[in-house]
Scaffold this motif. Structure first.
Motif, PDB file in Angstrom:
ATOM      1  N   THR A   1       0.839  -1.204   0.000  1.00  0.00           N
ATOM      2  CA  THR A   1       0.000   0.000   0.000  1.00  0.00           C
ATOM      3  C   THR A   1       0.869   1.247   0.000  1.00  0.00           C
ATOM      4  N   ARG A   2       1.936   1.239   0.788  1.00  0.00           N
ATOM      5  CA  ARG A   2       2.857   2.378   0.830  1.00  0.00           C
ATOM      6  C   ARG A   2       3.480   2.609  -0.549  1.00  0.00           C
ATOM      7  N   ALA A   3       3.903   1.535  -1.210  1.00  0.00           N
ATOM      8  CA  ALA A   3       4.530   1.658  -2.520  1.00  0.00           C
ATOM      9  C   ALA A   3       3.555   2.194  -3.568  1.00  0.00           C
ATOM     10  N   VAL A   4       2.359   1.661  -3.571  1.00  0.00           N
ATOM     11  CA  VAL A   4       1.357   2.100  -4.556  1.00  0.00           C
ATOM     12  C   VAL A   4       0.925   3.534  -4.284  1.00  0.00           C
ATOM     13  N   LEU A   5       0.753   3.888  -3.023  1.00  0.00           N
ATOM     14  CA  LEU A   5       0.341   5.243  -2.669  1.00  0.00           C
ATOM     15  C   LEU A   5       1.411   6.259  -3.047  1.00  0.00           C
ATOM     16  N   THR A   6       2.657   5.895  -2.874  1.00  0.00           N
ATOM     17  CA  THR A   6       3.756   6.777  -3.255  1.00  0.00           C
ATOM     18  C   THR A   6       3.784   6.987  -4.761  1.00  0.00           C
ATOM     19  N   ALA A   7       3.494   5.948  -5.510  1.00  0.00           N
ATOM     20  CA  ALA A   7       3.542   6.042  -6.965  1.00  0.00           C
ATOM     21  C   ALA A   7       2.324   6.750  -7.543  1.00  0.00           C
TER      22      ALA A   7
END
Length: 98
Positions: free
Chosen positions: A36-42
């Motif tokens: 979730t952190r990775a997708v939200l950052t992207a």
């Protein structure tokens, strides 16, 4: 903090998004939080889906994820939640003051 106008705009944009994070019976495990952190950052604006086999409340899940990731909850409806976290640089959402 998002204003009402900002939330309305983001809700309208999120209706056409697919859910990119699915939360199942394991709940908020470390791999789910990391992805979730990775997708939200992207992407900055994401939709979360809590599956039927998970005994979790969507409002609690989105609030917990928002707290952990420094994001804001835009909307929770049914089994879906929408999170937003604006990038500091090169954001597609420069019109949002958050």
């Amino acid at each position: 903090m998002l204003t009402g106008k900002d939330k309305r705009t983001l809700k309208a944009m999120a209706t056409h998004l697919p859910s990119v994070v699915q939360i199942g019976k394991d709940g908020l495990s470390d791999p789910v939080i990391d992805s979730t952190r990775a997708v939200l950052t992207a992407r900055e604006l994401i939709k979360i889906h809590v599956l039927n086999n998970a005994d979790l409340d969507i409002k609690d899940v989105t609030a917990d994820l928002a707290d952990m990731l420094g994001a804001e909850t835009v909307q929770t409806i049914g089994h879906y939640g929408v999170l937003f976290k604006k990038k500091k640089e090169k954001s597609k959402f420069d019109f949002i003051k958050a």
